[in-house]
Scaffold this active site. Sequence first.
Site, PDB file in Angstrom:
ATOM      1  N   CYS A 125       0.815  -1.226   0.000  1.00 11.60           N
ATOM      2  CA  CYS A 125       0.000   0.000   0.000  1.00 11.60           C
ATOM      3  C   CYS A 125       0.843   1.267   0.000  1.00 11.60           C
ATOM      4  O   CYS A 125       0.520   2.231  -0.698  1.00 11.60           O
ATOM      5  CB  CYS A 125      -0.990  -0.012   1.164  1.00 11.60           C
ATOM      6  SG  CYS A 125      -0.274  -0.276   2.790  1.00 11.60           S
ATOM      7  N   ASP A 327      -7.441   5.664  -1.339  1.00 13.85           N
ATOM      8  CA  ASP A 327      -7.139   4.435  -0.611  1.00 13.85           C
ATOM      9  C   ASP A 327      -6.676   3.349  -1.585  1.00 13.85           C
ATOM     10  O   ASP A 327      -7.417   2.979  -2.495  1.00 13.85           O
ATOM     11  CB  ASP A 327      -8.404   3.989   0.127  1.00 13.85           C
ATOM     12  CG  ASP A 327      -8.160   2.842   1.093  1.00 13.85           C
ATOM     13  OD1 ASP A 327      -7.067   2.239   1.044  1.00 13.85           O
ATOM     14  OD2 ASP A 327      -9.061   2.545   1.900  1.00 13.85           O
ATOM     15  N   HIS A 329      -6.237   0.217  -0.900  1.00 11.13           N
ATOM     16  CA  HIS A 329      -6.576  -1.114  -0.392  1.00 11.13           C
ATOM     17  C   HIS A 329      -7.758  -1.737  -1.119  1.00 11.13           C
ATOM     18  O   HIS A 329      -8.771  -2.100  -0.520  1.00 11.13           O
ATOM     19  CB  HIS A 329      -6.847  -1.048   1.114  1.00 11.13           C
ATOM     20  CG  HIS A 329      -5.674  -0.563   1.904  1.00 11.13           C
ATOM     21  ND1 HIS A 329      -5.513   0.764   2.262  1.00 11.13           N
ATOM     22  CD2 HIS A 329      -4.593  -1.214   2.373  1.00 11.13           C
ATOM     23  CE1 HIS A 329      -4.390   0.886   2.936  1.00 11.13           C
ATOM     24  NE2 HIS A 329      -3.813  -0.298   3.020  1.00 11.13           N
TER      25      HIS A 329
END
Length: 445
Positions: A125, A327, A329
């Site tokens: 990430c 994000d 993820h």
Amino acid sequence: MGFVVQRAAGRRAAARRRDYTSQGAPRRGRVVPPCRGEEEEEDGDSGRMESVLSRYENQITILSDYLEEFPETDEPVWILGRQHHLNTDKSKLLLDISARLWFTYRRKFSPIGGTGPSSDAGWGCMLRCGQMMLAQALICRHLGRDWQWEKHKKQPEEYHRILRCFLDRKDCCYSIHQMAQMGVGEGKSIGEWFGPNTVAQVLKKLALFDEWNSLAVYVSMDNTVVIEDIKKMCWSPPQSSGAAHSSAHLHRSALGRNKNTAGFCTGWKPLLLIIPLRLGINHINPVYIDAFKECFKMPQSLGALGGKPNNAYYFIGFLGNELIYLDPHTTQSFVDSEENGTVDDQSFHCQQAPHRMKIMNLDPSVALGFFCKEECDFDNWCSLVQKEILKQQSLRMFELVQKHPPHWPPFIPPTKPEVTTTGAELIESTDKLFELEEEFEILSV
């Protein structure tokens, strides 16, 4: 199958495990499980592990268009140096956010190093956030800060060339392969989580091989930005054409393909400035909040890398005391370029409303990013820092000094190493090491 993620107070463990919810925000969405056929075609321990990660930790989340809706407020929203007002130009705000390149976990790319992981789910990430910050710098360099992306609209060649720099292939200069393997030199094993400073150092090294973008990457040390060193680096004389030709001849990867066909231009090299910071011990110190937010107002802003422990986000702006972020993820399948060089870019732009989190929930370890295309942009940035950041008499977020500190080692602008690769293994297999028997000999002991 629909589901509702309740507030973090009741589901913190689940939210932390799924990695795509932000603390305290209600979510409503749809989870798309991995296809059975995709699971069954993978074999071995690596395939089973990716299947488990894909099913239980990094499921693709499709959010409703109405999720994360901005509240009714007169407060302005700041996104990478641009101000938006929700009451009058909300659509422009959402277009501005969707224009940012969005890099997420991917799966089914070629194994890193030939035998390593074929997905970065669960560990990549921060690398993806670093890619997003760098991609924003390249967008500003080639297309301008006010360039907008529209779905299905034909984009200029420079845009697709930027995207190709980040594809998950070992021959792309800022791919997950190059970043993970360059991280080995920073003490990080492939598959290990990176912090903001490590990603900054990796980008600094990889940029030396990127002749097309020709960035000068400066990573500050000890919370101090040295004006003299930056100007020395950005005004460094270019590599001689003969040396450039000799070095390029050694490279077989896309690092060589990114060679600037127009030659090496003299003058100011566009600056990517990254400032790793520690804004507290275990939690962010409230004294830094105003200065941190001011950075997103600067026209040179590239946002910030940070998040929570082992959970990285790319912060692009703020509203009040909430940070706005992209994000990484979400696990998506590997995307390659087409035969004509274009890239199907639908999965590289986040087309839902962005995530938000309270600024006090931010881990104190962050890295600020700024881009200065011309020297005047850097001079303007210095003036803004003096006016807005350094006005605090104590506990300054970072220092800006004119001269190189005498107790530091001498500053030497980094140059491209005379090596055949960037550290990422580019040989397809050991069978290709020696085409003929005469190319090697066995030495007796």
